[in-house]
Design a protein around this motif. Structure first.
Motif, PDB file in Angstrom:
ATOM      1  N   ILE A 160       6.848   8.552  24.758  1.00 33.79           N
ATOM      2  CA  ILE A 160       5.804   8.392  23.739  1.00 33.79           C
ATOM      3  C   ILE A 160       6.453   8.064  22.389  1.00 33.79           C
ATOM      4  CG2 ILE A 160       4.086   9.657  22.368  1.00 33.79           C
ATOM      5  CD1 ILE A 160       3.343  11.118  25.033  1.00 33.79           C
ATOM      6  N   ASN A 161       7.517   8.762  22.067  1.00 39.23           N
ATOM      7  CA  ASN A 161       8.233   8.485  20.809  1.00 39.23           C
ATOM      8  C   ASN A 161       8.753   7.051  20.762  1.00 39.23           C
ATOM      9  OD1 ASN A 161       7.790  11.111  19.948  1.00 39.23           O
ATOM     10  ND2 ASN A 161       9.825  11.849  20.515  1.00 39.23           N
ATOM     11  N   VAL A 162       9.287   6.577  21.892  1.00 40.35           N
ATOM     12  CA  VAL A 162       9.796   5.200  21.971  1.00 40.35           C
ATOM     13  C   VAL A 162       8.652   4.207  21.763  1.00 40.35           C
ATOM     14  CG1 VAL A 162      10.783   3.453  23.517  1.00 40.35           C
ATOM     15  CG2 VAL A 162      11.762   5.764  23.447  1.00 40.35           C
ATOM     16  N   TYR A 163       7.549   4.443  22.465  1.00 40.58           N
ATOM     17  CA  TYR A 163       6.415   3.519  22.372  1.00 40.58           C
ATOM     18  C   TYR A 163       5.813   3.501  20.968  1.00 40.58           C
ATOM     19  CZ  TYR A 163       6.252   2.934  27.502  1.00 40.58           C
ATOM     20  OH  TYR A 163       6.537   2.615  28.813  1.00 40.58           O
ATOM     21  N   GLN A 164       5.763   4.649  20.322  1.00 40.82           N
ATOM     22  CA  GLN A 164       5.194   4.695  18.970  1.00 40.82           C
ATOM     23  C   GLN A 164       5.992   3.831  17.998  1.00 40.82           C
ATOM     24  OE1 GLN A 164       2.350   5.642  18.200  1.00 40.82           O
ATOM     25  NE2 GLN A 164       1.747   7.646  18.989  1.00 40.82           N
ATOM     26  N   LYS A 165       7.316   3.790  18.183  1.00 38.53           N
ATOM     27  CA  LYS A 165       8.163   2.971  17.301  1.00 38.53           C
ATOM     28  C   LYS A 165       7.876   1.480  17.460  1.00 38.53           C
ATOM     29  CE  LYS A 165      12.129   6.144  17.088  1.00 38.53           C
ATOM     30  NZ  LYS A 165      13.548   6.330  17.487  1.00 38.53           N
ATOM     31  N   SER A 183       4.903   0.111  18.018  1.00 44.33           N
ATOM     32  CA  SER A 183       3.545  -0.271  17.654  1.00 44.33           C
ATOM     33  C   SER A 183       3.371  -0.392  16.145  1.00 44.33           C
ATOM     34  CB  SER A 183       2.547   0.759  18.204  1.00 44.33           C
ATOM     35  OG  SER A 183       1.228   0.346  17.964  1.00 44.33           O
ATOM     36  N   LYS A 184       2.749  -1.463  15.742  1.00 44.57           N
ATOM     37  CA  LYS A 184       2.495  -1.713  14.318  1.00 44.57           C
ATOM     38  C   LYS A 184       1.573  -0.633  13.743  1.00 44.57           C
ATOM     39  CE  LYS A 184       0.776  -5.422  11.294  1.00 44.57           C
ATOM     40  NZ  LYS A 184       0.220  -6.797  11.293  1.00 44.57           N
ATOM     41  N   VAL A 185       0.534  -0.296  14.504  1.00 38.51           N
ATOM     42  CA  VAL A 185      -0.373   0.808  14.146  1.00 38.51           C
ATOM     43  C   VAL A 185      -0.121   1.921  15.156  1.00 38.51           C
ATOM     44  CG1 VAL A 185      -2.777   1.529  13.882  1.00 38.51           C
ATOM     45  CG2 VAL A 185      -2.089  -0.805  13.247  1.00 38.51           C
ATOM     46  N   PRO A 186       0.061   3.179  14.722  1.00 34.73           N
ATOM     47  CA  PRO A 186       0.345   4.255  15.674  1.00 34.73           C
ATOM     48  C   PRO A 186      -0.654   4.289  16.824  1.00 34.73           C
ATOM     49  CG  PRO A 186       0.585   5.055  13.441  1.00 34.73           C
ATOM     50  CD  PRO A 186       0.013   3.674  13.336  1.00 34.73           C
ATOM     51  N   LEU A 187      -0.172   4.601  18.011  1.00 31.51           N
ATOM     52  CA  LEU A 187      -0.969   4.622  19.223  1.00 31.51           C
ATOM     53  C   LEU A 187      -1.649   5.975  19.401  1.00 31.51           C
ATOM     54  CD1 LEU A 187       1.851   3.153  21.453  1.00 31.51           C
ATOM     55  CD2 LEU A 187      -0.255   1.917  20.908  1.00 31.51           C
ATOM     56  N   LEU A 188      -2.879   5.945  19.895  1.00 34.43           N
ATOM     57  CA  LEU A 188      -3.501   7.165  20.384  1.00 34.43           C
ATOM     58  C   LEU A 188      -3.053   7.342  21.827  1.00 34.43           C
ATOM     59  CD1 LEU A 188      -7.193   7.158  19.066  1.00 34.43           C
ATOM     60  CD2 LEU A 188      -5.461   8.901  18.619  1.00 34.43           C
ATOM     61  N   ILE A 189      -2.558   8.523  22.158  1.00 32.65           N
ATOM     62  CA  ILE A 189      -2.039   8.792  23.499  1.00 32.65           C
ATOM     63  C   ILE A 189      -3.004   9.719  24.227  1.00 32.65           C
ATOM     64  CG2 ILE A 189      -0.079   9.574  24.863  1.00 32.65           C
ATOM     65  CD1 ILE A 189       0.567   7.210  23.025  1.00 32.65           C
TER      66      ILE A 189
END
Length: 573
Positions: free
Chosen positions: A99-104, A106-112
């Motif tokens: 999740i931390n990797v994916y958030q980096k 994304s231009k806009v933070p992701l809802l998980i």
């Protein structure tokens, strides 16, 4: 002196301020939608139309499918500017790190998001599972269910997740329902509503976005929408009074989200074979306009055959979008779906205002979840934190509150601690917690095991042996991962259960789905009968506590099993 007094009052004020702030109730998500949000407006303004459309899509993620799969999800995040991810199987530490990797990326933070009807353990290894909702349906103290909601929210947030696609607020009045069943709080609409509200309020109060599902009600179907499109043939009056009741109550209680079921419902939309997910009369007309729901509307998984069979290649996505869904979950072809949505916007099949409202609502959810000030999850001690002693204690408390005596009283259940006692567990291949704990109270006892397919010869030999015993305790176990409505026992083993129940001084405990009792004719003849709902050790301990008088039973049957044991059955003594 005055300066010292002033400093003391100042410090007292500061301490009071922080104490009050730490306990201040967070503004509900629904209420926050009516407030001006500069962060939402700013983010929306900077987005291209493609990026705005991307915010509608939430795609599948795993940590048990290898690096290539993880990289493919990363590419989708970067290329399609999606709004969020729905995590499935894997491990909690791996989930937090990915999740931390994916958030980096994304231009806009992701809802998980994740489906966690009974907590992280529904999807993840090494994680706490709380009782199924059918078990919770038997609990009479809803404050325990609220507490479970708070615990589940803590676990989700600990991993960096923000959405739980729960609770299931379907009224399960079909014992043969292949897809809801034990996931429901039961067949009483009032009980379903109260339990669902207690659960989601606990989660929301702890900062989680939640979804009641599956609107307008998936409880009375005999088709699994993962594989085909169920038909709900009921009248509007029936749907209004029964299926929709828990959702109406949830909306009134301020739930943040509602998930739409994939069902064909002629009373609400006469279009032949049209899934409810793709129906504007149902999604917008019924849920948004008639029931006044202002929160996030999510589709059920768009990869399910109930919706994509007749609407492939992104067609289901654009139809769901035009029907009124805000969040499109698990598209089969999000690239094509996004193109079709863009085309629909260009052709003015939806107003600019409605499209903007959808995207801003999802951005508002990100703000409410704290993503305007995103901080990565700390993976250190995650396993220890999510499996903390308080979680096991709560599971035991919920089990104690749920255990239900269907027949018998304290004397009948206890029997005589000094007489020769047989303790039989059925459906297992090793001694159970029930046997080991109960044998401590009966010094002159012997343990017997009967497998799901034990031979008739062996069972007859055991019956002969039992003639030398004064009293018998029987426990029935469903050892499968999910507690189905019918036990996978041989007919001979089922006959044995009936034969045992017909004997005097027999107390039977069922650690299985309550509907299984209907498939065990003769079990009602037991001198005592206890329903334990699921296989877990905690529930077996609860039954022993009731039998030995350490605890009074409080649970009430959440579903109607048969004429002997209707909804609400439960002895108290």
């Amino acid at each position: 002196m005055k300066q010292k007094i002033y400093r003391s009052f100042f410090l007292l004020f500061i301490v009071s301020f922080f104490v009050q702030s730490s306990f201040a109730q967070k503004t509900s998500f629904i209420k926050s939608l009516s407030e001006q949000n500069n962060w939402v407006d700013s983010v929306y303004k900077k987005m291209s139309r493609k990026e705005r459309i991307g915010q509608l899509f939430y795609v599948r993620a795993h940590t048990n499918k290898g690096k290539a799969y993880e990289d493919s999800v990363a590419k989708v995040i970067q290329d399609e500017h999606i709004g969020g991810l729905v995590f499935f199987q894997g491990g909690p530490v791996r989930h937090a790190n990915l999740i931390n990797v994916y958030q980096k990326l994304s231009k806009v933070p992701l809802l998980i998001a994740m489906d966690g009807e009974w907590g992280l353990g529904m999807r993840l290894d090494s994680s706490t599972s709380y009782p199924y909702q059918m078990t919770l349906g038997a609990v009479q103290d809803n404050t325990l269910i609220y507490k479970m909601g708070q615990m589940v929210a803590y676990d989700f947030k600990r991993l960096g997740m923000h959405i739980n696609f729960a609770p299931d607020m379907d009224v399960n009045n079909n014992p043969n329902n292949p897809v809801i069943n034990y996931r429901s709080f039961g067949d009483n609409k009032y009980n379903v509503a109260r339990k669902g509200i207690a659960y989601f309020t606990g989660m929301q109060d702890a900062g989680l976005i939640v979804f009641a599902k599956h609107f307008p009600g998936h409880g009375d179907t005999n088709v699994d929408s993962h594989f085909a499109l169920p038909l709900l043939p009921f009248t509007r009056a029936r749907l209004d009074s029964l299926e929709e009741y828990p959702f109406r109550e949830a909306i009134a209680a301020g739930i943040s989200g509602v998930m739409i079921a994939h069902m064909n419902i002629p009373a609400l939309d006469t279009t032949k074979n049209l899934p409810s997910t793709l129906s504007r009369p149902i999604v917008t007309g019924e849920l948004k306009d008639s029931l006044g729901f202002k929160g996030i509307v999510a589709s059920d998984a768009m990869e399910m055959q109930g919706v994509v069979k007749d609407f492939p290649n992104g067609e289901a996505d654009v139809r769901a979008f035009l029907a009124g869904n805000d969040l499109i979950e698990l598209s089969v072809n999000s690239v094509n779906g996004a193109k079709l949505i863009n085309k629909a916007i260009r052709k003015k099949k939806i107003t600019k205002e409605e499209f903007e409202a959808k995207v801003k609502k999802l951005l508002a959810a990100k703000y409410w979840a704290g993503l305007s000030n995103y901080k990565p999850a700390n993976s250190v001690n995650i396993i220890k934190d999510i499996n903390r002693p308080a979680a096991a204690e709560l599971f035991q408390q919920l089990s104690d509150a749920a255990i239900t005596v269907l027949k018998g009283d304290s004397r009948t259940l206890r029997q005589d601690p000094f007489k020769k006692t047989a303790i039989i567990s059925i459906g297992v291949d090793r001694p159970t917690v029930f046997q080991l704990e109960l044998s401590k109270w009966y010094a002159n006892s012997m343990i017997f095991l009967v497998g799901k397919n034990t031979s008739l010869t062996d069972m007859n030999r055991m019956l002969q042996t039992l003639k030398g015993f004064d009293q018998v305790f029987v426990s029935i176990h469903d050892t499968r991962t999910r507690p189905a409505s019918k036990l996978d026992y041989s007919s001979d083993v089922k006959y044995l259960i009936a034969a045992l129940a017909a004997r005097p001084n027999v107390v039977t405990s069922v650690f299985a789905n309550p509907y299984t009792i209907a498939g065990l004719p003769g079990i009602e003849k037991s001198a005592g009968l206890i329903e334990g709902y699921q296989k877990d050790d905690a529930m077996q301990r609860s039954a022993v506590k009731v039998i030995t008088g350490l605890m009074k039973p409080r649970g009430k049957l959440p579903v109607s099993v048969n004429t002997f044991f209707p909804t609400g059955t439960g002895m108290s003594f």
